[in-house]
Design an enzyme around this catalytic site. Sequence first.
Site, PDB file in Angstrom:
ATOM      1  N   ARG A   1      10.101 -11.410   7.036  1.00 19.68           N
ATOM      2  CA  ARG A   1       9.023 -12.394   7.049  1.00 19.68           C
ATOM      3  C   ARG A   1       9.432 -13.655   6.268  1.00 19.68           C
ATOM      4  NH1 ARG A   1       4.019  -8.616   5.354  1.00 19.68           N
ATOM      5  NH2 ARG A   1       5.633  -7.790   3.985  1.00 19.68           N
TER       6      ARG A   1
ATOM      7  N   ASN B   1       3.399 -16.166  -8.731  1.00 18.07           N
ATOM      8  CA  ASN B   1       4.266 -16.450  -7.577  1.00 18.07           C
ATOM      9  C   ASN B   1       4.642 -17.924  -7.514  1.00 18.07           C
ATOM     10  OD1 ASN B   1       4.564 -13.873  -6.772  1.00 18.07           O
ATOM     11  ND2 ASN B   1       3.333 -14.015  -4.915  1.00 18.07           N
TER      12      ASN B   1
ATOM     13  N   ARG C   1      24.775 -17.953  -0.349  1.00 18.89           N
ATOM     14  CA  ARG C   1      24.304 -17.128  -1.467  1.00 18.89           C
ATOM     15  C   ARG C   1      25.287 -17.134  -2.634  1.00 18.89           C
ATOM     16  NH1 ARG C   1      18.934 -15.182  -1.544  1.00 18.89           N
ATOM     17  NH2 ARG C   1      18.301 -14.858   0.591  1.00 18.89           N
TER      18      ARG C   1
ATOM     19  N   LYS D   1      -2.159 -13.942 -10.353  1.00 21.70           N
ATOM     20  CA  LYS D   1      -1.221 -13.518  -9.303  1.00 21.70           C
ATOM     21  C   LYS D   1      -0.678 -14.734  -8.555  1.00 21.70           C
ATOM     22  CE  LYS D   1       1.076 -11.379  -6.272  1.00 21.70           C
ATOM     23  NZ  LYS D   1       2.335 -10.720  -6.527  1.00 21.70           N
TER      24      LYS D   1
ATOM     25  N   LYS E   1      15.988 -11.123   1.734  1.00 21.83           N
ATOM     26  CA  LYS E   1      16.763 -10.820   0.533  1.00 21.83           C
ATOM     27  C   LYS E   1      17.447  -9.475   0.776  1.00 21.83           C
ATOM     28  CE  LYS E   1      14.467  -9.087  -3.069  1.00 21.83           C
ATOM     29  NZ  LYS E   1      13.459  -8.797  -4.104  1.00 21.83           N
TER      30      LYS E   1
ATOM     31  N   GLU F   1      -0.664  -6.915  -7.365  1.00 23.28           N
ATOM     32  CA  GLU F   1       0.611  -6.206  -7.404  1.00 23.28           C
ATOM     33  C   GLU F   1       1.755  -7.200  -7.608  1.00 23.28           C
ATOM     34  OE1 GLU F   1       1.290  -2.915  -7.602  1.00 23.28           O
ATOM     35  OE2 GLU F   1       3.177  -3.893  -8.070  1.00 23.28           O
ATOM     36  N   PHE F   2       2.672  -6.853  -8.517  1.00 23.11           N
ATOM     37  CA  PHE F   2       3.783  -7.759  -8.823  1.00 23.11           C
ATOM     38  C   PHE F   2       5.141  -7.224  -8.353  1.00 23.11           C
ATOM     39  CE2 PHE F   2       0.456  -8.727 -11.939  1.00 23.11           C
ATOM     40  CZ  PHE F   2       0.329 -10.098 -11.751  1.00 23.11           C
TER      41      PHE F   2
ATOM     42  N   GLY G   1       0.821  -1.223   0.000  1.00 22.55           N
ATOM     43  CA  GLY G   1       0.000   0.000   0.000  1.00 22.55           C
ATOM     44  C   GLY G   1       0.847   1.261   0.000  1.00 22.55           C
TER      45      GLY G   1
ATOM     46  N   CYS H   1       5.231 -13.861   0.826  1.00 16.03           N
ATOM     47  CA  CYS H   1       4.201 -14.291  -0.139  1.00 16.03           C
ATOM     48  C   CYS H   1       4.378 -15.647  -0.807  1.00 16.03           C
ATOM     49  CB  CYS H   1       4.039 -13.221  -1.198  1.00 16.03           C
ATOM     50  SG  CYS H   1       3.392 -11.705  -0.478  1.00 16.03           S
ATOM     51  N   PHE H   2       5.593 -16.018  -1.206  1.00 15.90           N
ATOM     52  CA  PHE H   2       5.717 -17.238  -2.015  1.00 15.90           C
ATOM     53  C   PHE H   2       5.075 -18.436  -1.323  1.00 15.90           C
ATOM     54  CE2 PHE H   2       9.596 -16.111  -4.900  1.00 15.90           C
ATOM     55  CZ  PHE H   2       8.775 -15.285  -5.628  1.00 15.90           C
TER      56      PHE H   2
ATOM     57  N   LYS I   1       3.014 -18.602   1.289  1.00 16.28           N
ATOM     58  CA  LYS I   1       1.576 -18.448   1.571  1.00 16.28           C
ATOM     59  C   LYS I   1       0.740 -18.579   0.294  1.00 16.28           C
ATOM     60  CE  LYS I   1       0.373 -13.545   1.572  1.00 16.28           C
ATOM     61  NZ  LYS I   1      -0.410 -13.433   0.361  1.00 16.28           N
TER      62      LYS I   1
END
Length: 480
Positions: free
Chosen positions: A353, A231, A457, A227, A346, A172-173, A18, A283-284, A286
């Site tokens: 999260r 993901n 990494r 969406k 990242k 949203e991307f 947002g 997000c990924f 979930k």
Amino acid sequence: MVSTCIQNICCIGAGYVGGPTMAVIADRCPNIQVNVVDLNESRIKDWNNSDLSKLPIYEPGLDEVVERARGRNLHFSTNVKSAIENADMVFISVNTPTKSKGVGAGKASDLRWVEACAREVAKYSKKHTIVVEKSTLPVRTAEVIKSILSSAQKEDNKHDEPKTFEVLSNPEFLAEGTAIKDLENPDRILIGGENISAVEALAQIYGQWVPNENILRTNLWSSELSKLTANAFLAQRISSINSVSALCEVTGADVNEVAKAIGTDTRIGSKFLKSGPGFGGSCFKKDILNLTYLCRHFGLPEVAEYWENVVKLNDWQQERIARLVVQKLFGTLAGKKISLLGFAFKANTNDTRESPAIMIAKRLLEEGAELAIYDPKVEGYQIKSCLSDTTLNVNNANSNKYTVNNDGRWGSAEDIYSSLKGADAALILTEWEEFKNLNWSEIAPIMRQPAWIFDARAIANQEAIKAAGLNIWRVGDGSE
Ligand code: NAD
Ligand code: UGA
């Protein structure tokens, strides 16, 4: 084409999506008043902080955008009622985490905040209002929102000008760390809807800076499902390359070389092929779990299982890195200091999260390690809240949990060197720029020998580490 001209926007939810999204809309559309509202008073206070380094979210370039628009046509407040009353268009940009209990626990999205927003819009709106789903939602959520709004419409039909609604999906991307770049120059904007005038009203806003051919119009359900699918595909690539990283380590191949070799095939493409400690972020996981829940709901267990394996492999990658650290340090971490370099999920974000660092840190603590955690953007209190939950998800796709018995302890380090002082090992978990060119010949003497560098990494200078007399393990590197 007929379309409503939007002059006043309300966005419910001043979070990672947002806040930056509305800041860019306000920046690009100076004639539209944009009111971002949130229940969280301290978050709103931070958005209004005159010291731009104190904004609640760290995103490169965000401070400049906020500075240009805030106070002019971008406003942050807790006054949800008034923002909805004045709005022609309301974006719902609230959190949609995985349900923790009840029906669908561990998989389905918890839509309580979205439903609350729909009820608030139904209650406070005064005219024709376009409601935009910005949150990531299960396919067919627009039906729920419409049904709440249409009840309000029925109750209101006694007025001369009854309130009316249209619902659009506009996922949203953006990715964290590059949010402003992604918002200012998106690959595409996706708008799903049935009413052309509403769709075009939203398209007109994005059209201020996005070429029309990059604004895709679909039906509601395609937009909602796209969406989740996007993901799932992105996460699948990470699990695929991480699965190959393990194979590289035992066969003498190098995952970076394999990624380059396959990525130059234009059909495969080079992006999202970086092996690491597994994907994190809010997000990924979930969204995939939500996808699998929907598949089972619609009687497609084979499809659900297919996607569940992406999450399982991700958990396994974190687990195997933690196990490998224990194994290389002679099977025990008791009395050993480990420097964790990076805690954010990242680089270029302060978001932790679902960070792989959480699961790995918990595992190492369980083995009795003393962790000195350094992250340039994550504060100690944030690490504390991540590590104070002593439950650990094992095989998240099945939502099993067990309690961690932490024998070790941790502290957050002020800088890289204090984190490494006296350490038996360093474990690089976030690809921060400052970890790429560390002076290993200066570091080696301050570590306890024999010392290990675990580069999850694959970003550190391997030759310099070896030259400094340190042992190195690098994800996906089978050359040793
Ligand atoms: P977030 O938790 O950072 O922010 C959500 C905000 O909504 C919180 O500040 C919360 O206080 C507020 N809120 C909840 N209910 C409210 C209500 N009834 N009234 C007012 N405020 C309320 O979440 P986020 O990361 O911004 O994600 C939001 C949505 O966007 C999720 O569905 C997520 O899946 C999706 N998404 C996130 C990202 C990302 O990078 N974080 C990217 C794309 C999509
Ligand atoms: C991701 C998507 O990239 C966005 O398009 C989407 O909008 C967003 O999720 C969302 O819906 O929340 P984000 O999670 O912010 O964005 O960041 P990514 O760059 O996708 O990284 C996710 C995780 O994958 C990170 O832990 C990252 O380190 C890891 N990753 C990414 C890899 O391990 N290898 C890669 O090659 C790329």
